[in-house]
Design an enzyme around this catalytic site. Structure first.
Site, PDB file in Angstrom:
ATOM      1  N   HIS A 355       0.836  -1.208   0.000  1.00  0.00           N
ATOM      2  CA  HIS A 355       0.000   0.000   0.000  1.00  0.00           C
ATOM      3  C   HIS A 355       0.867   1.254   0.000  1.00  0.00           C
ATOM      4  O   HIS A 355       1.957   1.276   0.553  1.00  0.00           O
ATOM      5  CB  HIS A 355      -1.018  -0.020   1.130  1.00  0.00           C
ATOM      6  N   GLU A 402      -5.271   1.548   1.922  1.00  0.00           N
ATOM      7  CA  GLU A 402      -5.168   0.344   2.754  1.00  0.00           C
ATOM      8  C   GLU A 402      -5.484   0.691   4.189  1.00  0.00           C
ATOM      9  O   GLU A 402      -6.133  -0.062   4.911  1.00  0.00           O
ATOM     10  CB  GLU A 402      -3.755  -0.249   2.655  1.00  0.00           C
ATOM     11  N   ASP A 431       4.088  -5.100   3.314  1.00  0.00           N
ATOM     12  CA  ASP A 431       3.559  -4.084   4.230  1.00  0.00           C
ATOM     13  C   ASP A 431       4.526  -3.974   5.402  1.00  0.00           C
ATOM     14  O   ASP A 431       4.671  -4.923   6.165  1.00  0.00           O
ATOM     15  CB  ASP A 431       2.153  -4.489   4.704  1.00  0.00           C
TER      16      ASP A 431
HETATM   17 ZN   LIG Z   1       0.615  -0.816   6.469  1.00  0.00          ZN
END
Ligand SMILES: [Zn+2]
Length: 712
Positions: A355, A402, A431
């Site tokens: 993201h 996100e 992430d």
């Molecule tokens: Zn994150």
């Protein structure tokens, strides 16, 4: 043990070309291990390709991209976030990738004003801003307001009640103590559940507002020196974050938020109605210090330097949140894609994504993941320029929103679900991929062996062996045991791919201690002082990404390990048995055990068939039909109507626990039926899951038949 060789020609060229010394190994580890899914000749070629690719990502490039992307806070739906879109697209284009931007219109009210007062015993407004700290230039820029995304709005004043972590069991304790939060402002500490569960429970129990703070015992000075002296959360630090318990745009469940999309009424969307505001432990102290009333159970004491009390009161608070719901509730979000078309199987896709939005400058969360995707893309693009193109299509994605509830990736998956179901080989998620030295990985058990194999081929930035070696030593497991890996629950962009569609998923990253999660201090300065000062772990995460993408994109036969998968499944059966036995039900899980045995037998037979088939040259149509059957294995473990509790969750192997949000629940259809105390449903779910394991086994049998030419 992997053997270290002298630098390859390509690596030396890279070393010479860059003015800096690449701290990360000047050696490229060779992988002497067998390469499942590859014939002997293609394995040799693949080793060269991977070793060329992992030589490309560099700390210098990672630092450049990370600094550009963390130069300002870039919350979803803001002009700054449009700038990160343009930056990523411009980079990918410059390397020769095909690019695409996909926009969605999502319901995402932004706060216009967030204020909190202590109104009794004496009145004063709390300073919610985190504020500038010396040496951190982005900390003096305008901050993202202290927002819990998808919290409600309103202006309320009431007595305060301390609810510990705000979990279901904490409210049960309050009930037993005769304390109610009805009509009160609840204050909960972060931790032990997704924050959306805290908001849901506070609202269920009648609170008029919820304040969530980071307690220094869990996230602050009790853990270490605080920023900017150390990496931990300072007294004014705030953890922002969404309190939406669903996935994607709350108003378009199951369908993409394209312009003109049909939307459900807000009342049905599951978003919080009460104001929810994240505050610092400095501000929480202002409220908690003078609380009296009901004494706490001892475990409710936190790290602030006074005795905690439950209340209610005598402290009262006013919480006022205003949003643009009435004026501009819809925001445009943008996912970006960099694409390299496959030469042999263009309709089969390997995807990696991270993201691109953040609650602040987001150096760790998630500039680090975005940079990993970018550097992996650059590595593969370099090879493509030299004419080394992948057999399958590669997609390098960055997702928007996100942080609001996996919105960008979810809308994309819902938009493109048919193509993904048919052709997606794997989704790799990045992430927070580099904010410390400790490697960790997880995902579907079918891809764990591949991740371990790749980790064996990449030097750890510590200089103490490969990523795998350091990971193994740190996890201090017996020699014969692999380092543990996490199961996919919820909480990041893999959810749409894995939990909704059953696409095999893998993720990894380098972690470390810190207290700037979702704070204005998740910044370049924090990263360069504490997290990853030389950006060497950023580059290492990208090396893993490039090699994973190539390993999956070029395999003759897809290298899923369904033996490890079935064995992992078997470990979950005893807990099901125990739960059934303790309830004295006549239910039996024997069908489940039998079908998992069936899957393991089929997986073993398939592996043997695959390995002997790969000893000869397999024509493309043979490989294509074997791979098509392999793609059906994990899809078979989903069901279109989803879980009884949450239809969006179609994967019947893992789901996010609906009462925790971060924790994982295995065999959710079965275990939720047991939890609900429904013996008949539990039996039906056991039988249903067993049938799906049998279907997965049949898909493996089909794949084996495709390879031996005895296909139907
Ligand atoms: Zn994150």
């Amino acid at each position: 043990m992997p053997v270290h060789s002298a630098p390859s020609v390509a690596m030396r060229a890279v070393l010479l070309a860059s003015a800096v010394v690449i701290g990360l190994g000047a050696t490229v580890a060779q992988n002497p291990q067998p390469m499942p899914g590859y014939g002997a000749a293609s394995a040799a070629a693949q080793r060269r390709i991977e070793s060329d690719a992992i030589a490309v990502p560099s700390p210098t490039n990672a630092a450049e991209y990370a600094r550009a992307l963390s130069r300002e806070p870039h919350m979803s739906g803001t002009p700054a976030q449009a700038r990160t879109r343009d930056y990523v697209i411009e980079r990918m284009r410059s390397w020769g990738l095909e690019t695409e931007v996909r926009a969605y219109e999502v319901w995402m009210p932004h706060p216009t004003s967030v204020r909190v007062w202590r109104v009794a015993p004496d009145a004063r407004e709390l300073t919610l801003a985190e504020g500038p700290v010396p040496g951190d230039s982005t900390s003096s820029m305008p901050e993202v307001p202290p927002v819990n995304g998808y919290g409600g709005s309103g202006d309320v004043t009431a007595e305060v009640v301390y609810v510990n972590y705000g979990l279901i069991e904490d409210y049960a304790t309050l009930d037993s103590l005769g304390v109610s939060v009805r009509g009160k402002v609840a204050i909960a500490r972060y931790g032990r559940s997704f924050r959306g569960i805290k908001a849901r429970e506070a609202e269920r129990h009648g609170a008029v507002a919820l304040l969530i703070y980071s307690d220094p015992q869990d996230d602050g000075f009790v853990r270490g020196d605080v920023y900017p002296v150390g990496p931990m959360r300072p007294p004014q630090g705030i953890q922002r974050g969404s309190v939406f318990n669903g996935t994607g745009d709350p108003t378009t469940p199951g369908t993409p938020s394209r312009p003109g999309a049909k939307r459900i009424p807000l009342a049905q969307s599951g978003v919080a109605k009460i104001p929810v505001v994240p505050i610092s432990y400095g501000n929480a102290g202002e409220l908690l210090r003078d609380m009296r009333g009901t004494p706490i159970p001892q475990p409710w004491q936190g790290g602030l330097p006074f005795r905690y009390h439950i209340g209610p009161g005598p402290v009262s608070a006013r919480v006022a949140v205003a949003t643009d719901t009435a004026t501009a509730p819809y925001k445009t979000i943008w996912n970006t894609f960099g694409i390299i078309r496959g030469t042999e199987f263009p309709d089969e896709m390997v995807l990696i994504g991270g993201h691109r939005d953040a609650w602040g400058p987001g150096a760790g969360d998630n500039v680090s993941g975005t940079v990993s995707v970018l550097e992996a893309a650059r590595a593969v693009a370099e090879l493509a320029k030299r004419g080394v193109r992948p057999k399958r299509t590669m997609v390098f994605a960055t997702w928007d929103a996100e942080e609001w509830g996996l919105v960008g990736s979810t809308e994309y998956v819902e938009d493109d679900s048919l193509r993904l179901l048919r052709g997606a080989v794997a989704y790799l998620n990045q992430d927070v991929s580099a904010q410390g030295p400790s490697f960790g990985g997880g995902g579907s058990p079918s891809l764990r062996a591949t991740l371990r194999a790749i980790a064996r081929t990449i030097d750890d930035p510590s200089g103490k062996g490969t990523v795998y070696d350091v990971w193994r030593r740190a996890s201090s497991v017996a020699d014969s045991v692999e380092p543990p890996m996490g199961d996919p629950g919820g909480g990041s962009d893999f959810a749409g791919f894995y939990n909704h569609l059953g696409i095999p998923h893998s993720d990894w990253g380098f972690g470390g201690g810190g207290g700037v999660y979702h704070s204005a201090y998740d910044s370049r300065h924090w990263m360069e002082t504490f997290g990853d000062p030389g950006y060497r772990y950023h580059a290492a995460a990208a090396r893993v990404g490039a090699a994973m993408m190539l390993r999956l994109a070029n395999a003759d036969v897809l290298p899923y390990d369904y033996v490890e998968y079935a064995r992992t499944m078997r470990r979950y059966v005893p807990a099901v048995d125990q739960a059934i036995t303790s309830r004295k039900w006549g239910t039996s899980s024997s069908a489940l055990s039998a079908s998992i045995d069936h899957m393991e037998r089929s997986a073993r037979a398939f592996n043997a068939t695959r390995d002997s088939a790969l000893a000869r040259t397999l024509p493309a149509p043979t490989r294509r039909s074997a791979n098509a059957a392999l793609l059906r294995v994990e899809r078979a473990l989903t069901r279109p109507e989803g879980l009884k509790t949450r239809s969006w969750y179609r994967n019947l192997i893992y789901a996010a626990d609906e009462n925790n949000g971060y924790a994982n629940i295995v065999f959710p259809s079965v275990n939720e039926a047991i939890r609900a105390g429904d013996a008949t449903l539990a039996q039906r779910e056991v039988d249903d899951l067993a049938r799906r394991f049998d279907a997965a086994a049949s898909a493996l049998d089909d794949a084996a038949r495709a390879l031996t030419g005895s296909g139907k």
